[in-house]
Design a protein around this motif. Structure first.
Motif, mmCIF file in Angstrom:
data_model
loop_
_atom_site.group_PDB
_atom_site.id
_atom_site.type_symbol
_atom_site.label_atom_id
_atom_site.label_comp_id
_atom_site.label_asym_id
_atom_site.label_seq_id
_atom_site.Cartn_x
_atom_site.Cartn_y
_atom_site.Cartn_z
ATOM 1 N N LYS A 52 57.386 -5.546 51.454
ATOM 2 C CA LYS A 52 58.414 -6.551 51.163
ATOM 3 C C LYS A 52 58.527 -6.773 49.661
ATOM 4 O O LYS A 52 59.619 -6.961 49.121
ATOM 5 C CB LYS A 52 58.055 -7.858 51.869
ATOM 6 C CG LYS A 52 58.989 -9.026 51.538
ATOM 7 C CD LYS A 52 58.522 -10.304 52.213
ATOM 8 C CE LYS A 52 59.398 -11.494 51.821
ATOM 9 N NZ LYS A 52 58.931 -12.760 52.446
ATOM 10 N N TRP A 53 57.385 -6.730 48.967
ATOM 11 C CA TRP A 53 57.366 -7.004 47.538
ATOM 12 C C TRP A 53 57.453 -5.734 46.706
ATOM 13 O O TRP A 53 58.024 -5.747 45.607
ATOM 14 C CB TRP A 53 56.094 -7.784 47.171
ATOM 15 C CG TRP A 53 55.981 -9.083 47.909
ATOM 16 C CD1 TRP A 53 55.057 -9.428 48.840
ATOM 17 C CD2 TRP A 53 56.858 -10.207 47.796
ATOM 18 N NE1 TRP A 53 55.288 -10.694 49.319
ATOM 19 C CE2 TRP A 53 56.390 -11.197 48.683
ATOM 20 C CE3 TRP A 53 57.989 -10.481 47.007
ATOM 21 C CZ2 TRP A 53 57.016 -12.431 48.824
ATOM 22 C CZ3 TRP A 53 58.606 -11.717 47.149
ATOM 23 C CH2 TRP A 53 58.129 -12.670 48.049
ATOM 24 N N TYR A 240 57.163 -8.000 37.345
ATOM 25 C CA TYR A 240 56.869 -9.385 36.963
ATOM 26 C C TYR A 240 56.694 -9.547 35.454
ATOM 27 O O TYR A 240 56.244 -10.582 34.986
ATOM 28 C CB TYR A 240 55.633 -9.882 37.711
ATOM 29 C CG TYR A 240 55.844 -9.851 39.202
ATOM 30 C CD1 TYR A 240 56.624 -10.816 39.831
ATOM 31 C CD2 TYR A 240 55.314 -8.828 39.979
ATOM 32 C CE1 TYR A 240 56.859 -10.782 41.199
ATOM 33 C CE2 TYR A 240 55.551 -8.777 41.353
ATOM 34 C CZ TYR A 240 56.321 -9.753 41.950
ATOM 35 O OH TYR A 240 56.554 -9.695 43.304
#
Length: 287
Positions: A52-53, A240
């Motif tokens: 999902k990430w 990120y």
């Protein structure tokens, strides 16, 4: 006799994970198989994180199942937690890596935990790995700068490094995640970390956003570091760390080290072929 420097190839994982277009397991396997002939002792090929990430890593088990394992090469996988570790073991990863941060902001953004919480999560992974004899490597992100908190004090990097070392990580990869570090900052960080962790346990992991990764490697060499993570063709980035480019290109580092008189044991011709293949995977869009 020339000194030896080891390059730990992380392109198949750290490099490809940030590619937006999904790349097939078949193509990833072909890249790993070519890299396996270049002379590496360690290649990171997989990441057992939630698809999902990091959807690009959803085929990690297929990649580990499909590669032609070369004798003498350790095939590594990233494992953020106990579930990821179990997946890596089932896929026959030769070693695993856990990943923390020297900055609170990045730790919360990357793994949704404080630094203290992340260290607590790693304990059962390391203990489980010890029980079955699988080596554990530790990544530390944002050892110089954080996209959320700004500059990282050297002593903050040293604290996390000491914790991971005492936990049982056989080596610590110190990351300039944003790729904006200067050599003097790398030197200050390394001196702090070396005060609490043996120098032989350290590796540099420098992204090349500002074009100073090679200079940072040279600064690290003067501090006694002899292992560096590199990514074929400079693939990578970090979801990120907005704006961060890929890890420093393996082929460039190998060539520069040769110029400086260091031995890497790598075949530069194979590296150039692998770099061409890696660049070709970008935007290919096959699943």
């Amino acid at each position: 006799m020339s000194e030896t420097v080891e390059l730990f190839e992380v392109g198949p994982r750290d490099g490809l994970q940030n590619e937006a277009t999904l790349i097939s397991a078949k193509d990833k396997i072909a890249l790993v198989d070519l890299l396996s002939t270049a002379g590496f002792a360690r290649i990171e090929v997989a990441s057992f994180v939630s698809p999902k990430w990091v959807p690009q890593m959803a085929t990690s088990a297929d990649v580990l199942a499909g590669i032609k394992r070369k004798s003498g090469v350790s095939y590594a996988a990233l494992t953020p937690n106990a579930r990821g570790f179990e997946g890596a073991v089932q896929a026959r990863a030769d070693e695993v890596a856990i990943f923390g941060s020297a900055s609170e902001g990045f730790s919360k953004a990357n793994i949704n935990a404080t630094i203290a919480e992340s260290l607590e999560r790693f304990v059962p992974v390391v203990e489980a790995a010890k029980a079955i004899g699988i080596p554990v490597r530790g990544y530390i992100s944002c050892t110089i700068n954080c996209p959320y908190d700004g500059p990282t004090p050297p002593e903050a990097s040293a604290r996390v490094a000491q914790a991971l070392h005492e936990m049982g990580c056989y080596e610590l990869s110190l990351g300039d995640t944003t790729g904006h570090a200067y050599p003097n900052e790398i030197t200050a960080m390394l001196r702090a970390v070396k005060s609490v962790v043996p120098n032989a346990k350290l590796a540099g992991h420098y992204h090349d956003t500002s074009g100073r990764a090679l200079a940072n490697i040279e600064a690290s060499l003067t501090q006694g570091v002899r292992v560096f993570d590199t990514s074929i063709a400079g693939l990578g980035g970090c979801p990120y760390a907005p704006g961060a480019s890929g890890n420093v290109a393996t082929e460039y580092v190998a060539a520069r080290l040769a110029e400086l008189g260091y031995q890497t044991g790598l075949d530069l011709e194979v590296l150039m072929k692998a770099a061409q293949m890696a660049r070709g995977l970008r935007g290919k869009g096959t699943i």
